[in-house]
Design a protein around this motif. Sequence first.
Motif, PDB file in Angstrom:
ATOM      1  N   LEU A  21       0.836  -1.204   0.000  1.00  0.00           N
ATOM      2  CA  LEU A  21       0.000   0.000   0.000  1.00  0.00           C
ATOM      3  C   LEU A  21       0.869   1.252   0.000  1.00  0.00           C
ATOM      4  CD1 LEU A  21      -2.800   1.301   0.107  1.00  0.00           C
ATOM      5  CD2 LEU A  21      -2.768   0.963   2.584  1.00  0.00           C
ATOM      6  N   LYS A  22       1.880   1.264   0.817  1.00  0.00           N
ATOM      7  CA  LYS A  22       2.761   2.432   0.889  1.00  0.00           C
ATOM      8  C   LYS A  22       3.615   2.555  -0.369  1.00  0.00           C
ATOM      9  CE  LYS A  22       5.758   4.766   4.157  1.00  0.00           C
ATOM     10  NZ  LYS A  22       6.345   4.706   5.492  1.00  0.00           N
ATOM     11  N   GLN A  23       4.178   1.430  -0.826  1.00  0.00           N
ATOM     12  CA  GLN A  23       5.065   1.454  -1.995  1.00  0.00           C
ATOM     13  C   GLN A  23       4.328   1.863  -3.272  1.00  0.00           C
ATOM     14  OE1 GLN A  23       6.114  -2.199  -4.010  1.00  0.00           O
ATOM     15  NE2 GLN A  23       8.283  -1.636  -3.962  1.00  0.00           N
ATOM     16  N   GLN A  24       3.085   1.458  -3.405  1.00  0.00           N
ATOM     17  CA  GLN A  24       2.313   1.703  -4.622  1.00  0.00           C
ATOM     18  C   GLN A  24       1.194   2.727  -4.395  1.00  0.00           C
ATOM     19  OE1 GLN A  24       3.295   0.429  -7.556  1.00  0.00           O
ATOM     20  NE2 GLN A  24       4.981  -0.610  -6.513  1.00  0.00           N
ATOM     21  N   ALA A  25       1.398   3.647  -3.475  1.00  0.00           N
ATOM     22  CA  ALA A  25       0.384   4.656  -3.144  1.00  0.00           C
ATOM     23  C   ALA A  25       0.069   5.596  -4.308  1.00  0.00           C
ATOM     24  CB  ALA A  25       0.825   5.458  -1.929  1.00  0.00           C
ATOM     25  N   ALA A  26       0.942   5.691  -5.275  1.00  0.00           N
ATOM     26  CA  ALA A  26       0.706   6.587  -6.415  1.00  0.00           C
ATOM     27  C   ALA A  26      -0.574   6.219  -7.179  1.00  0.00           C
ATOM     28  CB  ALA A  26       1.905   6.574  -7.359  1.00  0.00           C
ATOM     29  N   PHE A  27      -1.012   4.978  -7.086  1.00  0.00           N
ATOM     30  CA  PHE A  27      -2.241   4.552  -7.771  1.00  0.00           C
ATOM     31  C   PHE A  27      -3.508   5.013  -7.047  1.00  0.00           C
ATOM     32  CE2 PHE A  27       0.636   1.038  -9.256  1.00  0.00           C
ATOM     33  CZ  PHE A  27       0.635   1.396 -10.598  1.00  0.00           C
ATOM     34  N   LEU A  28      -3.394   5.389  -5.772  1.00  0.00           N
ATOM     35  CA  LEU A  28      -4.574   5.747  -4.983  1.00  0.00           C
ATOM     36  C   LEU A  28      -5.271   6.983  -5.536  1.00  0.00           C
ATOM     37  CD1 LEU A  28      -3.236   5.361  -1.318  1.00  0.00           C
ATOM     38  CD2 LEU A  28      -4.987   3.942  -2.431  1.00  0.00           C
ATOM     39  N   PRO A  29      -6.614   6.954  -5.561  1.00  0.00           N
ATOM     40  CA  PRO A  29      -7.337   8.188  -5.880  1.00  0.00           C
ATOM     41  C   PRO A  29      -7.187   9.168  -4.709  1.00  0.00           C
ATOM     42  CG  PRO A  29      -8.869   6.440  -5.261  1.00  0.00           C
ATOM     43  CD  PRO A  29      -7.499   5.833  -5.291  1.00  0.00           C
ATOM     44  N   ASP A  30      -7.645  10.391  -4.890  1.00  0.00           N
ATOM     45  CA  ASP A  30      -7.507  11.419  -3.857  1.00  0.00           C
ATOM     46  C   ASP A  30      -8.411  11.189  -2.650  1.00  0.00           C
ATOM     47  OD1 ASP A  30      -5.576  12.763  -5.306  1.00  0.00           O
ATOM     48  OD2 ASP A  30      -7.045  14.025  -6.334  1.00  0.00           O
ATOM     49  N   SER A  31      -9.525  10.492  -2.860  1.00  0.00           N
ATOM     50  CA  SER A  31     -10.477  10.256  -1.769  1.00  0.00           C
ATOM     51  C   SER A  31     -11.412   9.132  -2.178  1.00  0.00           C
ATOM     52  CB  SER A  31     -11.274  11.529  -1.469  1.00  0.00           C
ATOM     53  OG  SER A  31     -12.029  11.890  -2.611  1.00  0.00           O
ATOM     54  N   GLY A  32     -12.329   8.791  -1.286  1.00  0.00           N
ATOM     55  CA  GLY A  32     -13.319   7.763  -1.571  1.00  0.00           C
ATOM     56  C   GLY A  32     -13.550   6.896  -0.349  1.00  0.00           C
ATOM     57  N   ASN A  33     -14.192   5.762  -0.586  1.00  0.00           N
ATOM     58  CA  ASN A  33     -14.478   4.798   0.470  1.00  0.00           C
ATOM     59  C   ASN A  33     -13.469   3.666   0.389  1.00  0.00           C
ATOM     60  OD1 ASN A  33     -16.820   6.158   1.389  1.00  0.00           O
ATOM     61  ND2 ASN A  33     -17.971   5.269  -0.316  1.00  0.00           N
ATOM     62  N   ALA A  34     -12.939   3.286   1.547  1.00  0.00           N
ATOM     63  CA  ALA A  34     -11.933   2.225   1.579  1.00  0.00           C
ATOM     64  C   ALA A  34     -12.307   1.180   2.621  1.00  0.00           C
ATOM     65  CB  ALA A  34     -10.561   2.812   1.894  1.00  0.00           C
ATOM     66  N   LEU A  35     -11.821  -0.027   2.395  1.00  0.00           N
ATOM     67  CA  LEU A  35     -11.998  -1.142   3.324  1.00  0.00           C
ATOM     68  C   LEU A  35     -10.636  -1.696   3.683  1.00  0.00           C
ATOM     69  CD1 LEU A  35     -13.682  -3.392   4.764  1.00  0.00           C
ATOM     70  CD2 LEU A  35     -13.649  -4.621   2.568  1.00  0.00           C
ATOM     71  N   ASP A  36     -10.370  -1.787   4.976  1.00  0.00           N
ATOM     72  CA  ASP A  36      -9.205  -2.507   5.484  1.00  0.00           C
ATOM     73  C   ASP A  36      -9.757  -3.809   6.033  1.00  0.00           C
ATOM     74  OD1 ASP A  36      -6.871  -3.457   6.613  1.00  0.00           O
ATOM     75  OD2 ASP A  36      -6.557  -1.762   7.941  1.00  0.00           O
ATOM     76  N   LEU A  37      -9.627  -4.877   5.247  1.00  0.00           N
ATOM     77  CA  LEU A  37     -10.220  -6.171   5.584  1.00  0.00           C
ATOM     78  C   LEU A  37      -9.279  -6.971   6.466  1.00  0.00           C
ATOM     79  CD1 LEU A  37     -12.631  -8.092   4.996  1.00  0.00           C
ATOM     80  CD2 LEU A  37     -11.183  -9.092   3.237  1.00  0.00           C
ATOM     81  N   ALA A  38      -9.826  -7.571   7.527  1.00  0.00           N
ATOM     82  CA  ALA A  38      -9.021  -8.279   8.516  1.00  0.00           C
ATOM     83  C   ALA A  38      -7.934  -7.319   8.997  1.00  0.00           C
ATOM     84  CB  ALA A  38      -8.442  -9.568   7.949  1.00  0.00           C
ATOM     85  N   CYS A  39      -8.379  -6.177   9.481  1.00  0.00           N
ATOM     86  CA  CYS A  39      -7.520  -5.011   9.706  1.00  0.00           C
ATOM     87  C   CYS A  39      -6.532  -5.153  10.849  1.00  0.00           C
ATOM     88  CB  CYS A  39      -8.374  -3.770   9.908  1.00  0.00           C
ATOM     89  SG  CYS A  39      -9.425  -3.829  11.384  1.00  0.00           S
ATOM     90  N   GLY A  40      -6.741  -6.103  11.739  1.00  0.00           N
ATOM     91  CA  GLY A  40      -5.816  -6.200  12.868  1.00  0.00           C
ATOM     92  C   GLY A  40      -5.777  -4.882  13.618  1.00  0.00           C
ATOM     93  N   LEU A  41      -4.589  -4.351  13.833  1.00  0.00           N
ATOM     94  CA  LEU A  41      -4.445  -3.103  14.582  1.00  0.00           C
ATOM     95  C   LEU A  41      -4.522  -1.853  13.704  1.00  0.00           C
ATOM     96  CD1 LEU A  41      -1.765  -4.289  17.139  1.00  0.00           C
ATOM     97  CD2 LEU A  41      -4.178  -3.807  17.583  1.00  0.00           C
ATOM     98  N   GLY A  42      -4.936  -2.028  12.438  1.00  0.00           N
ATOM     99  CA  GLY A  42      -5.373  -0.902  11.637  1.00  0.00           C
ATOM    100  C   GLY A  42      -4.361  -0.083  10.884  1.00  0.00           C
ATOM    101  N   GLY A  43      -3.173  -0.598  10.620  1.00  0.00           N
ATOM    102  CA  GLY A  43      -2.172   0.179   9.891  1.00  0.00           C
ATOM    103  C   GLY A  43      -2.671   0.676   8.552  1.00  0.00           C
ATOM    104  N   ASN A  44      -3.349  -0.182   7.796  1.00  0.00           N
ATOM    105  CA  ASN A  44      -3.878   0.232   6.492  1.00  0.00           C
ATOM    106  C   ASN A  44      -5.018   1.234   6.656  1.00  0.00           C
ATOM    107  OD1 ASN A  44      -2.085  -1.519   5.169  1.00  0.00           O
ATOM    108  ND2 ASN A  44      -3.549  -3.200   5.234  1.00  0.00           N
ATOM    109  N   ALA A  45      -5.881   0.992   7.637  1.00  0.00           N
ATOM    110  CA  ALA A  45      -7.012   1.894   7.879  1.00  0.00           C
ATOM    111  C   ALA A  45      -6.527   3.293   8.242  1.00  0.00           C
ATOM    112  CB  ALA A  45      -7.910   1.335   8.982  1.00  0.00           C
TER     113      ALA A  45
END
Length: 185
Positions: A21-45
């Motif tokens: 996610l961090k390495q390929q963040a350039a693909f991310l849109p500027d905003s929107g709805n996201a899901l961190d599935l099986a999020c554990g302690l939430g680093g992606n969230a």
Amino acid sequence: MNKWDLKYQGESAQTEPCFILKQQAAFLPDSGNALDLACGLGGNAVYLAEHGFTVDAMDSSAVALQIIGEFATEKQLKINLIHRDVERGALLPANTYDVIAVSYFLFRPLFPALISTLKPGGLIYYQTFNRLRRDKGGPRSPDFLLEVSELAAQFKELETLFYSEDLFQQMDKPAISAGVFRKPS
């Protein structure tokens, strides 16, 4: 208390996302709805919320979600907590998310639902262990290890933006399959 609640007891929220996610963040849109599935302690969230997304953090551990919730409240992040076990039939609504992040979680029956819950043009960031160098750590059960090329095959109807079978290429560590996939518009 389930095994994940016991694991997360006394921990702190994560602030670092998975590598892909961090390495390929350039693909991310500027905003929107996201899901961190099986999020554990939430680093992606946390990462996605800090980058302008409204995030659903979904996990089977109520303890992990409480930790994330307290952190999100303190930092004023838009993170909705969803206590669900997707391995026990929790449904994912169709055409809901612009971004889905999954790291170190593998439940093969869920792959079609992940594709379905993506909005057209939406992205899946996925990384987890595969069978290469499984003697170097990670899960032992084949249920939690991808076959070589399996991740790409599971998302073959999506456009592959990035893919690696051995993300870190460290011979003394387990191999990681990782990819970024986009649903056609």
